[in-house]
Scaffold this motif. Structure first.
Motif, PDB file in Angstrom:
ATOM      1  N   PRO A  46      28.319  17.369  86.389  1.00 18.96           N
ATOM      2  CA  PRO A  46      29.547  16.642  86.746  1.00 18.96           C
ATOM      3  C   PRO A  46      30.132  17.096  88.077  1.00 18.96           C
ATOM      4  CG  PRO A  46      29.928  18.099  84.875  1.00 18.96           C
ATOM      5  CD  PRO A  46      28.456  18.044  85.079  1.00 18.96           C
ATOM      6  N   LEU A  47      29.949  18.344  88.464  1.00 22.44           N
ATOM      7  CA  LEU A  47      30.456  18.779  89.771  1.00 22.44           C
ATOM      8  C   LEU A  47      29.712  18.087  90.909  1.00 22.44           C
ATOM      9  CD1 LEU A  47      31.177  22.613  89.507  1.00 22.44           C
ATOM     10  CD2 LEU A  47      32.805  20.724  89.629  1.00 22.44           C
ATOM     11  N   LEU A  48      28.426  17.841  90.727  1.00 21.57           N
ATOM     12  CA  LEU A  48      27.680  17.094  91.742  1.00 21.57           C
ATOM     13  C   LEU A  48      28.192  15.656  91.844  1.00 21.57           C
ATOM     14  CD1 LEU A  48      24.079  18.466  91.111  1.00 21.57           C
ATOM     15  CD2 LEU A  48      25.430  18.745  93.207  1.00 21.57           C
ATOM     16  N   HIS A  49      28.555  15.067  90.708  1.00 21.66           N
ATOM     17  CA  HIS A  49      29.180  13.743  90.763  1.00 21.66           C
ATOM     18  C   HIS A  49      30.530  13.813  91.479  1.00 21.66           C
ATOM     19  CE1 HIS A  49      26.334  11.367  88.501  1.00 21.66           C
ATOM     20  NE2 HIS A  49      26.360  12.203  87.479  1.00 21.66           N
ATOM     21  N   LEU A  50      31.256  14.903  91.258  1.00 21.96           N
ATOM     22  CA  LEU A  50      32.558  15.055  91.907  1.00 21.96           C
ATOM     23  C   LEU A  50      32.425  15.079  93.424  1.00 21.96           C
ATOM     24  CD1 LEU A  50      35.636  15.672  91.728  1.00 21.96           C
ATOM     25  CD2 LEU A  50      35.007  18.104  91.696  1.00 21.96           C
ATOM     26  N   VAL A  51      31.509  15.883  93.952  1.00 20.83           N
ATOM     27  CA  VAL A  51      31.368  15.932  95.409  1.00 20.83           C
ATOM     28  C   VAL A  51      30.760  14.643  95.939  1.00 20.83           C
ATOM     29  CG1 VAL A  51      31.262  18.447  95.466  1.00 20.83           C
ATOM     30  CG2 VAL A  51      29.130  17.147  95.282  1.00 20.83           C
ATOM     31  N   GLN A  52      29.968  13.959  95.130  1.00 18.75           N
ATOM     32  CA  GLN A  52      29.438  12.657  95.538  1.00 18.75           C
ATOM     33  C   GLN A  52      30.560  11.628  95.636  1.00 18.75           C
ATOM     34  OE1 GLN A  52      25.298  10.797  94.914  1.00 18.75           O
ATOM     35  NE2 GLN A  52      26.340  10.485  92.976  1.00 18.75           N
ATOM     36  N   ALA A  53      31.553  11.752  94.770  1.00 15.26           N
ATOM     37  CA  ALA A  53      32.702  10.851  94.830  1.00 15.26           C
ATOM     38  C   ALA A  53      33.525  11.068  96.094  1.00 15.26           C
ATOM     39  CB  ALA A  53      33.592  11.052  93.600  1.00 15.26           C
ATOM     40  N   GLU A  54      33.423  12.242  96.673  1.00 10.12           N
ATOM     41  CA  GLU A  54      34.186  12.553  97.884  1.00 10.12           C
ATOM     42  C   GLU A  54      33.575  11.911  99.124  1.00 10.12           C
ATOM     43  OE1 GLU A  54      37.228  13.925 100.115  1.00 10.12           O
ATOM     44  OE2 GLU A  54      37.074  14.125  97.931  1.00 10.12           O
ATOM     45  N   GLU A  55      32.251  11.994  99.243  1.00 13.97           N
ATOM     46  CA  GLU A  55      31.601  11.539 100.470  1.00 13.97           C
ATOM     47  C   GLU A  55      30.606  10.401 100.270  1.00 13.97           C
ATOM     48  OE1 GLU A  55      30.876  14.952 103.374  1.00 13.97           O
ATOM     49  OE2 GLU A  55      30.772  15.977 101.429  1.00 13.97           O
ATOM     50  N   GLY A  56      30.391  10.003  99.033  1.00 14.94           N
ATOM     51  CA  GLY A  56      29.458   8.914  98.778  1.00 14.94           C
ATOM     52  C   GLY A  56      28.024   9.357  98.605  1.00 14.94           C
ATOM     53  N   HIS A  57      27.754  10.620  98.875  1.00 21.65           N
ATOM     54  CA  HIS A  57      26.444  11.199  98.618  1.00 21.65           C
ATOM     55  C   HIS A  57      26.621  12.705  98.530  1.00 21.65           C
ATOM     56  CE1 HIS A  57      26.744  11.609 102.977  1.00 21.65           C
ATOM     57  NE2 HIS A  57      25.679  12.389 102.993  1.00 21.65           N
ATOM     58  N   THR A  82      18.250  17.487  93.777  1.00 22.27           N
ATOM     59  CA  THR A  82      17.070  16.734  94.212  1.00 22.27           C
ATOM     60  C   THR A  82      16.221  16.249  93.045  1.00 22.27           C
ATOM     61  OG1 THR A  82      15.853  18.822  94.472  1.00 22.27           O
ATOM     62  CG2 THR A  82      16.920  17.912  96.430  1.00 22.27           C
ATOM     63  N   PHE A  83      16.502  16.745  91.850  1.00 25.03           N
ATOM     64  CA  PHE A  83      15.717  16.345  90.672  1.00 25.03           C
ATOM     65  C   PHE A  83      16.199  15.007  90.116  1.00 25.03           C
ATOM     66  CE2 PHE A  83      14.911  16.261  86.095  1.00 25.03           C
ATOM     67  CZ  PHE A  83      13.553  16.511  86.053  1.00 25.03           C
ATOM     68  N   TYR A  84      17.510  14.799  90.077  1.00 27.95           N
ATOM     69  CA  TYR A  84      18.080  13.603  89.456  1.00 27.95           C
ATOM     70  C   TYR A  84      18.317  12.519  90.499  1.00 27.95           C
ATOM     71  CZ  TYR A  84      18.887  16.501  85.336  1.00 27.95           C
ATOM     72  OH  TYR A  84      18.722  17.312  84.243  1.00 27.95           O
ATOM     73  N   THR A  85      17.815  11.325  90.202  1.00 23.91           N
ATOM     74  CA  THR A  85      17.904  10.239  91.181  1.00 23.91           C
ATOM     75  C   THR A  85      19.307   9.662  91.310  1.00 23.91           C
ATOM     76  OG1 THR A  85      17.248   8.623  89.485  1.00 23.91           O
ATOM     77  CG2 THR A  85      15.493   9.587  90.835  1.00 23.91           C
ATOM     78  N   MET A  86      20.208   9.973  90.395  1.00 21.24           N
ATOM     79  CA  MET A  86      21.572   9.446  90.507  1.00 21.24           C
ATOM     80  C   MET A  86      22.370  10.148  91.593  1.00 21.24           C
ATOM     81  SD  MET A  86      22.682   8.721  86.555  1.00 21.24           S
ATOM     82  CE  MET A  86      24.248   7.970  86.996  1.00 21.24           C
ATOM     83  N   TYR A  87      21.829  11.234  92.140  1.00 22.87           N
ATOM     84  CA  TYR A  87      22.503  11.911  93.240  1.00 22.87           C
ATOM     85  C   TYR A  87      21.880  11.471  94.558  1.00 22.87           C
ATOM     86  CZ  TYR A  87      24.167  14.826  89.429  1.00 22.87           C
ATOM     87  OH  TYR A  87      24.729  15.261  88.251  1.00 22.87           O
TER      88      TYR A  87
END
Length: 247
Positions: A46-57, A82-87
């Motif tokens: 979820p933290l990776l989703h959080l930073v993705q929400a900040e910059e779009g990637h 790099t393992f999960y394609t949703m990032y």
């Protein structure tokens, strides 16, 4: 120095930090996320989703932030990102349009949809239109084989698609016209979707209530197991509106 094929290049500089006000806001969100787990390491996804929400990637700065807040190495964070394609690993569009090209969707027209969208948008796989609106990608399975061929936009379902209907979807997205999924919550941008995936509530009015589950074709096995007789018309033909259960 190169051997004609390989460039050694220069060492990569350390990732920059977020601006102070951004980091303060993200740290507050991160603490809320971490508090949900018995071990802080479990909060990485979820933290990776959080930073993705900040910059779009997921940027190097975002991975550095996750590593620091969780006490991990950047290598450990990078291995997960790099393992999960949703990032995403590079800047992309407001709307991620994924066309399923796995077996059933491909046979039912998914390959044709993907090829026509590439030509229509002027992009290749995992590329973004010049206006920054749409990123196109093929995906292996949307877990909605009953409604093949399926397209997803920011992980919302668009069932029983054709090349024509798929092109209308991307045209409407680029023009800012309303686009309604076949089932599920209304569309939002990729950054907004990422924040929801990080575990924060969807605060849009009516969005939670609109979230749909499986369609009737997916539930037919459950009904048979319960001794019920499924409605004879499970999936409506493409181009025809869905009929009610009582028809």
């Amino acid at each position: 120095m190169t051997d004609g094929q390989t460039s050694l290049g220069m060492p990569q500089l350390p990732a920059p930090d977020y601006p102070a006000e951004v980091r303060t806001r993200l740290e507050a969100d991160a603490k809320e996320i971490i508090a949900r787990y018995p071990g802080s390491r479990s909060a990485l996804l979820p933290l990776l989703h959080l930073v993705q929400a900040e910059e779009g990637h997921v940027t190097r700065t975002g991975m550095k932030f996750c590593a620091e807040i969780l006490g991990l190495t950047t290598a450990e964070v990078t291995a997960v990102a790099t393992f999960y394609t949703m990032y995403r690993r590079k800047p992309s569009g407001d709307y991620q349009v994924g066309v399923c090209t796995n077996t059933l969707c491909a046979v039912m027209g998914g390959d044709a949809i993907f090829e026509e969208l590439k030509e229509h948008l002027g992009v290749g796989n995992n590329e973004t239109t010049e206006d920054g609106k749409v990123t196109l990608e093929h995906i292996e399975c949307n877990a909605a084989c009953d409604f093949a061929p399926v397209v997803m936009v920011n992980w919302e379902f668009f069932d029983n698609q054709t090349p024509q209907s798929a092109k209308k979807i991307v045209d409407d997205l680029r023009a800012g016209r309303p686009v309604e999924p076949t089932r599920g919550a209304p569309l939002c941008t990729y950054k907004e979707t990422a924040r929801i995936l990080a575990g924060f509530p969807d605060e849009r009015e009516g969005a939670v209530e609109a979230t749909g589950g499986a369609g009737p074709a997916s539930l037919v096995g459950l009904r048979l197991a319960k001794g019920e007789t499924p409605h004879h018309k499970i999936v409506h033909p493409r181009g025809e509106s869905a009929s009610g259960e009582g028809e």
